[in-house]
Design a protein around this motif. Structure first.
Motif, short mmCIF file in Angstrom:
data_model
loop_
_atom_site.label_atom_id
_atom_site.label_comp_id
_atom_site.label_asym_id
_atom_site.label_seq_id
_atom_site.Cartn_x
_atom_site.Cartn_y
_atom_site.Cartn_z
N VAL A 71 0.86 -1.40 -0.21
CA VAL A 71 -0.20 -0.24 0.09
C VAL A 71 0.77 1.46 -0.10
O VAL A 71 1.83 0.94 0.88
CB VAL A 71 -1.21 -0.29 1.20
CG1 VAL A 71 -1.56 1.38 1.04
CG2 VAL A 71 -1.87 -1.05 1.01
N VAL A 72 0.12 2.24 -0.99
CA VAL A 72 1.13 3.69 -1.09
C VAL A 72 0.13 4.17 -0.32
O VAL A 72 -1.19 4.67 -0.72
CB VAL A 72 1.54 4.09 -2.38
CG1 VAL A 72 1.88 5.65 -2.63
CG2 VAL A 72 2.84 3.22 -3.12
N GLY A 73 0.50 4.84 0.78
CA GLY A 73 -0.88 5.24 2.01
C GLY A 73 -0.74 6.64 1.11
O GLY A 73 0.34 6.87 1.07
N ALA A 74 -1.93 7.01 2.25
CA ALA A 74 -2.23 8.11 1.60
C ALA A 74 -1.57 9.81 2.36
O ALA A 74 -1.67 10.12 1.92
CB ALA A 74 -3.54 8.76 2.23
N ALA A 75 -1.03 9.25 3.56
CA ALA A 75 -0.12 10.59 4.59
C ALA A 75 1.33 10.41 3.61
O ALA A 75 1.89 11.39 4.46
CB ALA A 75 0.06 9.71 6.06
N TRP A 76 2.12 9.45 2.62
CA TRP A 76 3.04 10.08 2.48
C TRP A 76 3.42 9.13 1.19
O TRP A 76 4.19 9.22 0.30
CB TRP A 76 4.05 8.50 2.87
CG TRP A 76 3.33 7.28 3.18
CD1 TRP A 76 2.98 6.88 3.92
CD2 TRP A 76 3.89 6.43 1.73
NE1 TRP A 76 2.54 5.45 3.73
CE2 TRP A 76 3.69 5.02 2.23
CE3 TRP A 76 4.56 6.15 1.24
CZ2 TRP A 76 3.80 3.86 1.70
CZ3 TRP A 76 5.28 4.54 0.52
CH2 TRP A 76 4.24 3.96 0.15
N THR A 77 1.87 9.64 0.61
CA THR A 77 2.63 9.85 -1.09
C THR A 77 3.35 10.52 -2.15
O THR A 77 3.25 10.56 -3.44
CB THR A 77 1.03 9.83 -1.63
OG1 THR A 77 -0.18 11.43 -1.73
CG2 THR A 77 -0.10 9.11 -1.58
N ALA B 30 -5.08 12.98 1.21
CA ALA B 30 -6.48 14.13 1.49
C ALA B 30 -6.92 15.28 0.44
O ALA B 30 -5.70 15.81 0.80
CB ALA B 30 -6.38 14.04 3.10
N GLY B 31 -7.38 15.32 0.13
CA GLY B 31 -7.49 16.49 -0.35
C GLY B 31 -6.84 16.91 -1.78
O GLY B 31 -7.56 17.66 -2.81
N ALA B 32 -6.40 15.64 -2.61
CA ALA B 32 -5.56 15.54 -3.87
C ALA B 32 -6.08 15.47 -5.18
O ALA B 32 -7.38 14.68 -5.53
CB ALA B 32 -4.89 14.75 -3.75
#
Length: 346
Positions: free
Chosen positions: A96-102, A124-126
Motif C-alpha cells: 500500500v502506498v498510503g495516503a499520508a506519504w504519497t 487527502a484533498g488530492a
C-alpha cells in the motif's frame, strides 16, 4: 491524466479485483501504526493467520520460509520505511502506498519496485489528476499491477471518475463508515476494505463468525458475550460489506462466468439479492395489509396484480407475463400468509 480505456483486472492473492464480482478485503495492515521497533515479519504473519511468532535467532532472510503466504487472509501492507519492504514482499499480497506519504517519492518508488500489486491511496484533498498520475508512476516503476484506493471521507464521485478515466480497479476503504458499503459498490468500487482481521473472521468458535446483517446497514455494538465490542463491530462491518458486494453487486456489476462453479456462484449472488428484495417486499406488503380496510386474502386486488405482472414483464421480457404470473402469485401469497401469522402474534 491517464486515458487508458481498457479495463484492467489485478490478482491480489486469490482475489481478482476489477473483473467479475466485487470483493471484500479484511486485512489492511499499516506498519506505521506499530512502534518503530516492531518486527514487521511478526506483524504480517499474525495478519495472515499463520501460527506462532518468530523464534529468536532465526536469520532474517529465512524468516518467511516456504508457504509464507499460506492462510486464508488476503493482506494489504503499508510500510513505515523501506526497511519493512522485505517482510512485505515475503508475507503480503499487495503493498500500500498510503495516503499520508504519497509525496515520499523514494519510498513510493521502492514500494512500486517490490514486485507486488501496488494499492495507491488518494492523498487527502488530492485532485484526480494527482491520484492518477501517482498510479501511472507506480505502474511504470513496477510491473503495471496497480489498484486505486479511496479512503478517509469517501468521495464516491471521484472514485467513479477515477475508475472510468484510468481503467484501473478501484477499492473503497469503508472502515470508518461501513454503512457506505452499498453506496460504494453502486458507485463502481471493485472491492471494499474493512478492518476485520483474519484471526477474528476465521475463528470457528467465535459466536459472531456470521453476524446477522443489521437493518439499514448500521454496525451493531458488541453484547459483551464471546467477544469485545471492537471485535463484534469488526465482524459486523465485514458482514455489511459482504452483503453490499453480494446484493448491490448482483444488481449492478456485469459478470461473464466461464465455468459451472463461476455460474453457480453468480446465481447465488442473484439469489441473495432476490431474497433481500423479497424480505423488503414482505415488510411493505404487511404494512399495506394493516392499512387496508379489508386485508388478507379477502382484500386481494386482482386487477392491480395483473398490472403488476405486466410492468414486471417490461423488465424481464424473456420471461414474459405468462411465466411471471405464477411467480408473483407465489410471492404475493407468501406475503399474505406472513402478514396473517404476524397479525396473530400481536
Amino acid at each position: 491524466m491517464s486515458s487508458t480505456l481498457e479495463r484492467h483486472a489485478v490478482a491480489v492473492g486469490e482475489l481478482l479485483v476489477g473483473e467479475g464480482p466485487a470483493v471484500v478485503i479484511g486485512d489492511r495492515v499499516s506498519l506505521r501504526a506499530h512502534p518503530a521497533e516492531t518486527d514487521a515479519y511478526e506483524v504480517l504473519r499474525e495478519a495472515r493467520g499463520l501460527p506462532g511468532g518468530l523464534a529468536e535467532g532465526v536469520p532474517e532472510g529465512a524468516r518467511a520460509g516456504a508457504g509464507a503466504r499460506e492462510g486464508a487472509a488476503v493482506v494489504l501492507a503499508e510500510p513505515r520505511t523501506a526497511a519493512d519492504l522485505p517482510a512485505i514482499a515475503a508475507l503480503a499480497d499487495a503493498v500500500v502506498v498510503g495516503a499520508a506519504w504519497t509525496r515520499d517519492i523514494p519510498l513510493v518508488r521502492a514500494a512500486a519496485e517490490l514486485g507486488l500489486p501496488v494499492v495507491v491511496e488518494r492523498r487527502a484533498g488530492a485532485p484526480l489528476e494527482e491520484w492518477l498520475g501517482l498510479a501511472d508512476y507506480c505502474a511504470m516503476e513496477g510491473d503495471g499491477r496497480v489498484i486505486l484506493c479511496e479512503r478517509g471521507p469517501l468521495d464516491l464521485g471521484l472514485l467513479r471518475a477515477a475508475r472510468t478515466a484510468s481503467g484501473r480497479p478501484v477499492l473503497a476503504d469503508i472502515s470508518a463508515d461501513p454503512g457506505l458499503s452499498p453506496a460504494a459498490v453502486a458507485a463502481g468500487a471493485d472491492g471494499l476494505v474493512v478492518h476485520a482481521p483474519a484471526r477474528l473472521r476465521l475463528a470457528p468458535a467465535f459466536p459472531y463468525g456470521t453476524p446477522p446483517l443489521p437493518r439499514g446497514g448500521a454496525v451493531r455494538r458488541g453484547t459483551g458475550q464471546g467477544g469485545s465490542d471492537a471485535e463484534v463491530e469488526a465482524l459486523t462491518a465485514w458482514r455489511v460489506a459482504e452483503e453490499a458486494v453480494t446484493v448491490v453487486g448482483a444488481l449492478l456489476r456485469p459478470e461473464s462466468p466461464a465455468t459451472i462453479p463461476e455460474c453457480r456462484a453468480a446465481i447465488d449472488r442473484v439469489d441473495a439479492a432476490l431474497a433481500t428484495l423479497l424480505e423488503r417486499r414482505a415488510d411493505l406488503a404487511g404494512t399495506v395489509q394493516r392499512l387496508k380496510p379489508v386485508g388478507g386474502f379477502a382484500g386481494r386486488d386482482l386487477a392491480r396484480e395483473r398490472a403488476l405482472v405486466a410492468r414486471m414483464a417490461l423488465h424481464a421480457p424473456s420471461l414474459g407475463e405468462a411465466r411471471l404470473a405464477p411467480v408473483m402469485n407465489a410471492v404475493i401469497e407468501a406475503g399474505l400468509h406472513l402478514a396473517e401469522e404476524r397479525g396473530h402474534h400481536r
